[in-house]
Design an enzyme around this catalytic site. Structure first.
Site, PDB file in Angstrom:
ATOM      1  N   PHE A   4       0.865  -1.177   0.000  1.00  0.00           N
ATOM      2  CA  PHE A   4       0.000   0.000   0.000  1.00  0.00           C
ATOM      3  C   PHE A   4       0.901   1.226   0.000  1.00  0.00           C
ATOM      4  O   PHE A   4       1.566   1.510   0.999  1.00  0.00           O
ATOM      5  CB  PHE A   4      -0.871  -0.045   1.252  1.00  0.00           C
ATOM      6  CG  PHE A   4      -1.927   1.025   1.368  1.00  0.00           C
ATOM      7  CD1 PHE A   4      -3.086   0.968   0.615  1.00  0.00           C
ATOM      8  CD2 PHE A   4      -1.780   2.064   2.279  1.00  0.00           C
ATOM      9  CE1 PHE A   4      -4.088   1.926   0.755  1.00  0.00           C
ATOM     10  CE2 PHE A   4      -2.764   3.027   2.428  1.00  0.00           C
ATOM     11  CZ  PHE A   4      -3.916   2.961   1.664  1.00  0.00           C
ATOM     12  N   ALA A   5       0.972   1.942  -1.113  1.00  0.00           N
ATOM     13  CA  ALA A   5       1.922   3.047  -1.267  1.00  0.00           C
ATOM     14  C   ALA A   5       1.200   4.382  -1.186  1.00  0.00           C
ATOM     15  O   ALA A   5       0.687   4.888  -2.193  1.00  0.00           O
ATOM     16  CB  ALA A   5       2.672   2.916  -2.600  1.00  0.00           C
ATOM     17  N   LEU A   6       1.161   4.951   0.009  1.00  0.00           N
ATOM     18  CA  LEU A   6       0.449   6.200   0.253  1.00  0.00           C
ATOM     19  C   LEU A   6       1.367   7.306   0.764  1.00  0.00           C
ATOM     20  O   LEU A   6       1.328   8.428   0.283  1.00  0.00           O
ATOM     21  CB  LEU A   6      -0.681   5.948   1.261  1.00  0.00           C
ATOM     22  CG  LEU A   6      -1.571   7.130   1.638  1.00  0.00           C
ATOM     23  CD1 LEU A   6      -2.338   7.635   0.415  1.00  0.00           C
ATOM     24  CD2 LEU A   6      -2.549   6.736   2.748  1.00  0.00           C
ATOM     25  N   PRO A   8       7.652  11.501   1.337  1.00  0.00           N
ATOM     26  CA  PRO A   8       8.669  12.081   2.217  1.00  0.00           C
ATOM     27  C   PRO A   8       8.241  13.378   2.886  1.00  0.00           C
ATOM     28  O   PRO A   8       8.575  13.618   4.058  1.00  0.00           O
ATOM     29  CB  PRO A   8       9.856  12.315   1.267  1.00  0.00           C
ATOM     30  CG  PRO A   8       9.690  11.285   0.198  1.00  0.00           C
ATOM     31  CD  PRO A   8       8.211  11.160   0.011  1.00  0.00           C
ATOM     32  N   ARG A  29      -7.692   0.139   9.730  1.00  0.00           N
ATOM     33  CA  ARG A  29      -7.203   0.820  10.925  1.00  0.00           C
ATOM     34  C   ARG A  29      -7.615   0.060  12.188  1.00  0.00           C
ATOM     35  O   ARG A  29      -6.849  -0.032  13.153  1.00  0.00           O
ATOM     36  CB  ARG A  29      -7.731   2.254  10.946  1.00  0.00           C
ATOM     37  CG  ARG A  29      -7.151   3.123  12.031  1.00  0.00           C
ATOM     38  CD  ARG A  29      -7.477   4.581  11.752  1.00  0.00           C
ATOM     39  NE  ARG A  29      -6.545   5.150  10.800  1.00  0.00           N
ATOM     40  CZ  ARG A  29      -6.789   6.241  10.059  1.00  0.00           C
ATOM     41  NH1 ARG A  29      -7.967   6.837  10.137  1.00  0.00           N
ATOM     42  NH2 ARG A  29      -5.877   6.710   9.245  1.00  0.00           N
ATOM     43  N   ARG A  53       8.638 -16.640  39.620  1.00  0.00           N
ATOM     44  CA  ARG A  53       9.824 -15.959  40.178  1.00  0.00           C
ATOM     45  C   ARG A  53       9.592 -15.677  41.657  1.00  0.00           C
ATOM     46  O   ARG A  53       8.534 -15.143  42.030  1.00  0.00           O
ATOM     47  CB  ARG A  53      10.063 -14.648  39.425  1.00  0.00           C
ATOM     48  CG  ARG A  53      11.302 -13.895  39.843  1.00  0.00           C
ATOM     49  CD  ARG A  53      12.521 -14.438  39.149  1.00  0.00           C
ATOM     50  NE  ARG A  53      13.637 -13.538  39.274  1.00  0.00           N
ATOM     51  CZ  ARG A  53      14.813 -13.741  38.686  1.00  0.00           C
ATOM     52  NH1 ARG A  53      14.982 -14.797  37.904  1.00  0.00           N
ATOM     53  NH2 ARG A  53      15.809 -12.892  38.852  1.00  0.00           N
ATOM     54  N   GLN A  99       9.047  -4.202  33.023  1.00  0.00           N
ATOM     55  CA  GLN A  99       9.381  -3.835  34.394  1.00  0.00           C
ATOM     56  C   GLN A  99       9.311  -5.050  35.329  1.00  0.00           C
ATOM     57  O   GLN A  99      10.184  -5.250  36.176  1.00  0.00           O
ATOM     58  CB  GLN A  99       8.424  -2.740  34.884  1.00  0.00           C
ATOM     59  CG  GLN A  99       8.839  -2.062  36.170  1.00  0.00           C
ATOM     60  CD  GLN A  99      10.031  -1.134  35.975  1.00  0.00           C
ATOM     61  OE1 GLN A  99      10.355  -0.766  34.849  1.00  0.00           O
ATOM     62  NE2 GLN A  99      10.694  -0.768  37.058  1.00  0.00           N
ATOM     63  N   GLU A 128      -0.483   4.059   9.685  1.00  0.00           N
ATOM     64  CA  GLU A 128      -1.923   4.139   9.377  1.00  0.00           C
ATOM     65  C   GLU A 128      -2.629   5.191  10.228  1.00  0.00           C
ATOM     66  O   GLU A 128      -3.766   5.025  10.649  1.00  0.00           O
ATOM     67  CB  GLU A 128      -2.596   2.764   9.530  1.00  0.00           C
ATOM     68  CG  GLU A 128      -2.157   1.784   8.451  1.00  0.00           C
ATOM     69  CD  GLU A 128      -2.962   0.510   8.442  1.00  0.00           C
ATOM     70  OE1 GLU A 128      -4.191   0.574   8.618  1.00  0.00           O
ATOM     71  OE2 GLU A 128      -2.355  -0.558   8.245  1.00  0.00           O
TER      72      GLU A 128
END
Length: 386
Positions: free
Chosen positions: A126-128, A131, A244, A269, A338, A365
């Site tokens: 998908f080329a949207l 630059p 999305r 642990r 953490q 997106e």
């Protein structure tokens, strides 16, 4: 074993539950995926996903067209993301890359490409993004000029997922019908188009195939146009409207895995002869993580269910799901790191990988800040006048 109770929520059907559980078993059998060579790993994953039928949900079937099942898309991404980020990526891009063809493509475009992408024989992209424009799609500057016989492409796209390994690109360029959003159109661009080259491969903290694309007088047949001239912005937003929400589901998958890893850690642990899980401060972390996961899941499957129920647009619901799920997944994963102490930042550990993988989802997106703008505008537009 991860929580599966959400599969019985009223947003989902028994068929959705069966799909999720079956894909979970399939992903479990995949084993460890080598992330050092992401190109080959993604090629392998697309081929296997396609051969085993899991890519059928990513695009319409030209022989039997039916709306995309957004809930299945979300369940697929959540399940795959919980197992491996590259598996999710490989699946997701097959859908996003052909979304415009599924929703707006001609019968000829659908028949040529969708059988290939649905079976893993072709990889899509998908080329949207450009630059200089980034999230400001309306200000895209790449051009597609009609010279009477062909479309002639000039310009660059960047941060294109599957760039360099895709067989077909859905590309958006300015055709000049009007200023801003009104002057964009969408095109199908085969990877072997003369005048098209990969200008640069891009490395990120969680490696994926990414590239900058360059077009210098690249010629496409007139039949490469998807939909109508000047409808590119509408097409792009319609595709994002569907996919999305699936970004949110991928974040949810990462968060669920982080919660599972954290629970396993604190219950095994020991500190001063007692499990970490006995400490109230640790319990507070686990409670917050579980709350964030379930709240995100509710927003994700609300948005997906709304779209599947026939809503023409779910911009507000999808934006809420993506914003909340990606931001909260970041917090869940940080808490898991953490709780692992020093091991949490040890290279190669699952929570360390998740920590790197989640960050990009708050950007691509539509960055989190863009989602806030969408939510605010939709909310204000719905308010009574005065």
């Amino acid at each position: 074993m991860a929580d599966r109770s959400y599969l019985d929520w009223p947003f989902l059907t028994p068929a959705h539950k069966e799909h999720a559980l079956s894909l979970d078993s399939w992903a479990e059998a995949l084993g460890t995926i080598d992330h050092k060579d992401t190109d080959n790993a993604c090629r392998m994953l697309v081929a296997r996903l396609g051969a085993d039928g899991w890519l059928n949900t990513t695009a319409v079937d030209p022989a039997n067209p039916a709306p995309l099942d957004v809930r299945k898309l979300c369940l697929s991404r959540e399940t795959l993301a919980r197992h491996d980020g590259l598996a999710d990526f490989a699946f997701a891009m097959q859908g996003l890359g052909t979304g415009a063809i599924s929703l707006f493509g001609s019968p000829e475009q659908q028949s040529e490409w969708l059988p290939l992408t649905r079976t893993g024989q072709a990889i899509s992209a998908f080329a949207l993004t450009e630059p200089q424009s980034g999230s400001d799609v309306a200000n895209s500057t790449m051009t597609a000029r009609d010279d009477g016989e062909a479309w002639v492409l000039d310009g660059e796209k960047t941060w294109i997922s599957n760039g360099g390994i895709a067989d077909v690109y859905t590309l958006f360029a300015r055709t000049g019908e009007g200023p801003g959003a009104r002057g964009l159109s969408a095109f199908v661009v085969p990877a072997n188009t003369p005048g098209f080259e990969i200008a640069e491969r891009l490395d990120t903290i969680a490696p994926h195939p990414l590239a900058t694309l360059r077009f210098d007088g690249a010629r496409l047949p007139k039949s490469a146009l998807i939909g109508a001239r000047g409808q590119g912005f509408k097409i792009a937003m319609s595709v994002l409207d569907v996919f999305r929400t699936t970004v949110a589901s991928a974040a949810l998958g990462f968060a669920r895995r982080a919660l599972d890893e954290a629970v396993a850690r604190v219950t095994t642990r020991e500190v001063q002869g007692k499990p970490l899980a006995d400490l109230q401060m640790v319990q507070a972390h686990i409670a917050d993580m579980a709350l964030r996961v379930d709240a995100a899941a509710l927003l994700v499957y609300r948005a997906a269910w709304t779209k599947d129920s026939g809503a023409p647009r779910v911009s507000r619901e999808a934006a809420m799901a993506k914003l909340f799920a990606t931001d909260e997944a970041q917090k869940v994963i940080d808490a898991a790191v953490q709780l692992h102490g020093g091991d949490g930042v040890r290279s190669g550990l699952t929570v360390e990988r998740l920590y790197r993988e989640i960050r990009a989802l708050r950007i691509y997106e539509g960055a989190s800040d863009v989602q806030k703008v969408i939510i605010a505008r939709q909310t204000l537009d719905a308010a009574p006048a005065g």
